[in-house]
Design an enzyme around this catalytic site. Sequence first.
Site, PDB file in Angstrom:
ATOM      1  N   LYS A  82      98.070  -1.801  12.339  1.00 54.46           N
ATOM      2  CA  LYS A  82      98.151  -1.184  11.006  1.00 54.46           C
ATOM      3  C   LYS A  82      98.359   0.335  10.999  1.00 54.46           C
ATOM      4  CE  LYS A  82      97.908  -4.677   8.369  1.00 54.46           C
ATOM      5  NZ  LYS A  82      99.152  -5.220   8.882  1.00 54.46           N
TER       6      LYS A  82
ATOM      7  N   HIS B 200     109.662 -11.316  13.631  1.00 53.12           N
ATOM      8  CA  HIS B 200     108.659 -12.308  14.028  1.00 53.12           C
ATOM      9  C   HIS B 200     108.105 -13.000  12.785  1.00 53.12           C
ATOM     10  CE1 HIS B 200     107.428 -11.145  18.376  1.00 53.12           C
ATOM     11  NE2 HIS B 200     108.719 -11.308  18.232  1.00 53.12           N
TER      12      HIS B 200
ATOM     13  N   PRO C 233      93.811  -0.700  16.988  1.00 49.01           N
ATOM     14  CA  PRO C 233      95.176  -1.240  16.930  1.00 49.01           C
ATOM     15  C   PRO C 233      95.258  -2.758  16.776  1.00 49.01           C
ATOM     16  CG  PRO C 233      94.636  -0.525  19.158  1.00 49.01           C
ATOM     17  CD  PRO C 233      93.489  -0.131  18.300  1.00 49.01           C
TER      18      PRO C 233
ATOM     19  N   TYR D 219      98.280  -9.361   7.727  1.00 48.41           N
ATOM     20  CA  TYR D 219      99.068  -8.969   8.905  1.00 48.41           C
ATOM     21  C   TYR D 219     100.470  -8.509   8.507  1.00 48.41           C
ATOM     22  CZ  TYR D 219     100.305  -8.785  13.829  1.00 48.41           C
ATOM     23  OH  TYR D 219     100.674  -8.337  15.078  1.00 48.41           O
TER      24      TYR D 219
ATOM     25  N   TYR E   7      97.567 -13.017  20.913  1.00 49.60           N
ATOM     26  CA  TYR E   7      96.249 -12.382  20.858  1.00 49.60           C
ATOM     27  C   TYR E   7      95.282 -13.319  21.585  1.00 49.60           C
ATOM     28  CZ  TYR E   7      97.763  -9.054  17.265  1.00 49.60           C
ATOM     29  OH  TYR E   7      98.376  -8.039  16.589  1.00 49.60           O
TER      30      TYR E   7
HETATM   31  C1  LIG Z   1      97.583   5.506  22.205  1.00 52.66           C
HETATM   32  C2  LIG Z   1      97.922   4.999  20.827  1.00 52.66           C
HETATM   33  C3  LIG Z   1      98.384   3.707  20.652  1.00 52.66           C
HETATM   34  C4  LIG Z   1      98.689   3.218  19.390  1.00 52.66           C
HETATM   35  N1  LIG Z   1      99.111   1.927  19.242  1.00 52.66           N
HETATM   36  C5  LIG Z   1      99.381   1.479  18.008  1.00 52.66           C
HETATM   37  C6  LIG Z   1      99.809   0.145  17.808  1.00 52.66           C
HETATM   38  O1  LIG Z   1      99.965  -0.634  18.747  1.00 52.66           O
HETATM   39  N2  LIG Z   1     100.053  -0.271  16.539  1.00 52.66           N
HETATM   40  C7  LIG Z   1      99.914   0.584  15.451  1.00 52.66           C
HETATM   41  O2  LIG Z   1     100.193   0.182  14.312  1.00 52.66           O
HETATM   42  N3  LIG Z   1      99.521   1.830  15.620  1.00 52.66           N
HETATM   43  C8  LIG Z   1      99.242   2.291  16.866  1.00 52.66           C
HETATM   44  N4  LIG Z   1      98.840   3.557  17.021  1.00 52.66           N
HETATM   45  C9  LIG Z   1      98.728   4.371  15.826  1.00 52.66           C
HETATM   46  C10 LIG Z   1     100.066   4.955  15.424  1.00 52.66           C
HETATM   47  O3  LIG Z   1     100.783   5.383  16.542  1.00 52.66           O
HETATM   48  C11 LIG Z   1      99.775   6.091  14.476  1.00 52.66           C
HETATM   49  O4  LIG Z   1      99.118   5.545  13.346  1.00 52.66           O
HETATM   50  C12 LIG Z   1     101.000   6.868  14.020  1.00 52.66           C
HETATM   51  O5  LIG Z   1     101.536   7.603  15.090  1.00 52.66           O
HETATM   52  C13 LIG Z   1     100.635   7.810  12.883  1.00 52.66           C
HETATM   53  O6  LIG Z   1     101.694   8.666  12.626  1.00 52.66           O
HETATM   54  P1  LIG Z   1     101.425  10.137  12.098  1.00 52.66           P
HETATM   55  O7  LIG Z   1     102.763  10.745  11.964  1.00 52.66           O
HETATM   56  O8  LIG Z   1     100.522  10.074  10.936  1.00 52.66           O
HETATM   57  O9  LIG Z   1     100.583  10.848  13.264  1.00 52.66           O
HETATM   58  P2  LIG Z   1     101.022  11.235  14.735  1.00 52.66           P
HETATM   59  O10 LIG Z   1     101.939  10.234  15.296  1.00 52.66           O
HETATM   60  O11 LIG Z   1      99.767  11.542  15.462  1.00 52.66           O
HETATM   61  O12 LIG Z   1     101.859  12.570  14.547  1.00 52.66           O
HETATM   62  C14 LIG Z   1     101.234  13.792  14.236  1.00 52.66           C
HETATM   63  C15 LIG Z   1     102.106  14.925  14.752  1.00 52.66           C
HETATM   64  O13 LIG Z   1     101.517  16.159  14.379  1.00 52.66           O
HETATM   65  C16 LIG Z   1     101.574  17.050  15.468  1.00 52.66           C
HETATM   66  N5  LIG Z   1     100.490  18.033  15.303  1.00 52.66           N
HETATM   67  C17 LIG Z   1      99.168  17.850  15.539  1.00 52.66           C
HETATM   68  N6  LIG Z   1      98.491  18.955  15.251  1.00 52.66           N
HETATM   69  C18 LIG Z   1      99.395  19.875  14.847  1.00 52.66           C
HETATM   70  C19 LIG Z   1      99.295  21.223  14.421  1.00 52.66           C
HETATM   71  N7  LIG Z   1      98.103  21.856  14.383  1.00 52.66           N
HETATM   72  N8  LIG Z   1     100.426  21.861  14.075  1.00 52.66           N
HETATM   73  C20 LIG Z   1     101.632  21.242  14.112  1.00 52.66           C
HETATM   74  N9  LIG Z   1     101.788  19.950  14.509  1.00 52.66           N
HETATM   75  C21 LIG Z   1     100.672  19.286  14.867  1.00 52.66           C
HETATM   76  C22 LIG Z   1     101.425  16.163  16.692  1.00 52.66           C
HETATM   77  O14 LIG Z   1     101.958  16.768  17.851  1.00 52.66           O
HETATM   78  C23 LIG Z   1     102.211  14.936  16.266  1.00 52.66           C
HETATM   79  O15 LIG Z   1     103.560  15.006  16.648  1.00 52.66           O
HETATM   80  C24 LIG Z   1      98.528   4.059  18.272  1.00 52.66           C
HETATM   81  C25 LIG Z   1      98.073   5.353  18.430  1.00 52.66           C
HETATM   82  C26 LIG Z   1      97.757   5.839  19.694  1.00 52.66           C
HETATM   83  C27 LIG Z   1      97.226   7.255  19.838  1.00 52.66           C
END
Ligand SMILES: Cc1cc2nc3c(=O)[nH]c(=O)nc-3n(C[C@H](O)[C@H](O)[C@H](O)COP(=O)(O)OP(=O)(O)OC[C@H]3O[C@@H](n4cnc5c(N)ncnc54)[C@H](O)[C@@H]3O)c2cc1C
Length: 389
Positions: free
Chosen positions: A296, A72, A292, A384, A200
Site C-alpha cells: 500500500k 494480476h 509492505p 488489496y 504470500y
Molecule cells: C525498502 C523499502 C521497500 C518498500 N517496498 C514497498 C513495497 O513492496 N510495496 C509498497 O507499496 N511500498 C513499498 N515501499 C514504500 C514505497 O516505496 C513508498 O511508499 C514510496 O516511495 C513513497 O513515495 P514518496 O515519494 O512519498 O517518498 P519517497 O519515495 O521516500 O521519496 C521522497 C524523496 O524526498 C527526498 N528527500 C528527503 N528529504 C529531503 C529533503 N530534506 N530535501 C529534499 N529532498 C528530500 C528523498 O531523497 C526522496 O527522493 C517500500 C519502501 C522502502 C523504504
Amino acid sequence: MRTQVAIIGGGPSGLLLSQLLHRKGIDSVVLERQTRDYVLSRIRAGVLEWGMVELLREAGVGQRMDAEGIIHEGTLLAAQNRTIRINFRKLTGKAVMIYGQTEITHDLYDARDAMGGVVIHEAEGVTPHGLDSDAPHVTYVKDGTEHRIDCDFVAGCDGFHGVSRKSIPSSVLKEFERVYPFGWLGVLSETPPADDELIYAIHERGFALCSMRRADLSRHYVQVPLTDRVEDWSDDAFWAELKRRIPEHAAQRLVTGPSIEKSIAPLRSFVAEPMRWGRLFLVGDAAHIVPPTGAKGLNLAASDVHYLYNGLLAHYQDGTPEGLDDYSRKALLRVWKAERFSWSMTNMMHRFPDQGDFGQRMQESELDYLEHSTAAQTALAENYVGLPY
Ligand SMILES: Cc1cc2nc3c(=O)[nH]c(=O)nc-3n(C[C@H](O)[C@H](O)[C@H](O)COP(=O)(O)OP(=O)(O)OC[C@H]3O[C@@H](n4cnc5c(N)ncnc54)[C@H](O)[C@@H]3O)c2cc1C
C-alpha cells in the site's frame, strides 16, 4: 525564483504531482536532496492499485507501464502446503498491475524532461518558511550558494525522514506509530518469478513473499529478526530459507540466481495528523508509513497526490478552496483504512516473538475463515486492489 507550488522531494509523489500540475498549466519546482541516479537506484514497491494505474495514465506516463506491466487478477496465500487463491477479478471486478517503482520514477523523469519541468537535484538544507502566512518560501543550498523560491503552496513529498513534517509545530502535529519486532530481507534477482501470481506464505519459521517486477526479474522476501544484518545472509542461505517457507510445488519450481540487490527493511505503521498546516501539504511517506505486506505504501502516495492535485486544480482554475481545505480529512480517511489493512495482513501472516499458542491459533482460524468464506475473501480482495479515491 518564483513558482506556484514548491515541491520538496523528487520521489514518486513529488514527480507525479509536478507532472500532473504542469499538464494543467500550474507551475512547480521540485527540490530533491539526492542525485537523480541515486533516486533511480532505489528498489522499492511493485504492485499498483488500479487507481494509481489510471492516475499515471492521466499524467501521460502510462505508455510503458501499459506495454510492459503485468496485470494480476489474483494472488495466492499459502500455509502448510495449502494454497488459497484470492480471485480479485471475480470478487471485485478489478485487478492490480505489476510495474516497479523504479520504472515509474524513470517514466516520470523522462516526462518531466520532455516538458521542461524543473527538478533541482542535490539541493541541500531545504527549509520551508512562512508556512502559516500567505507568502511562504523555501530556501536551499546548491553548489555552495543559497537560493530562495517564493511560492503559493509547499508540497511536502520528502518521505519519512524529510524536513516537511518536522516543520509543523509539535503542538499541532499528532503522530501514531507501531514498530514491528521483525524486518523483511528482500532479494532482487534476474530470475523468472516462482509463479504467475504473488505467493504470500505463512510458515512457522516466519513469513515469506514471492513477488516480481517483470517476467525476468523477481523480488523475494523472508521475515527476519531485527538483529539480522544483510551481511549475515549469503544468497545460498536466502534461497534455502525461502524454499523452506513456501509451498513444495513452488519450491521445486523456484529458479535461483545471484542477488542484484539485497536489503533489510524494518516494518512500521505510522501516521501523522493533520496532513495540512497553513500552506504546507504533506504527501506520501512524509505523512504515513505502512508495513509492505498489503502493498500500500506507493499506492497511498498516489491517492494523496490525487486529492492534492484536484484541490490545487480547483483553487487555480475555479478559485474554490474546498478541495484544499478538505485535503487532510479526505486523505486521512483513506490512509487509515490502508493502515488497518496493512496492519491486519501483517498480523495474520507473520510470526511474532510473543504470540504464543493462542496467537498462533488465531492466525490459523483467520486463514481457515478466509479459505471458506467468500465474504472474507471479498473483503481482502477489495482492500488489496484498492479502495476508491
Ligand atoms: C525498502 C523499502 C521497500 C518498500 N517496498 C514497498 C513495497 O513492496 N510495496 C509498497 O507499496 N511500498 C513499498 N515501499 C514504500 C514505497 O516505496 C513508498 O511508499 C514510496 O516511495 C513513497 O513515495 P514518496 O515519494 O512519498 O517518498 P519517497 O519515495 O521516500 O521519496 C521522497 C524523496 O524526498 C527526498 N528527500 C528527503 N528529504 C529531503 C529533503 N530534506 N530535501 C529534499 N529532498 C528530500 C528523498 O531523497 C526522496 O527522493 C517500500 C519502501 C522502502 C523504504
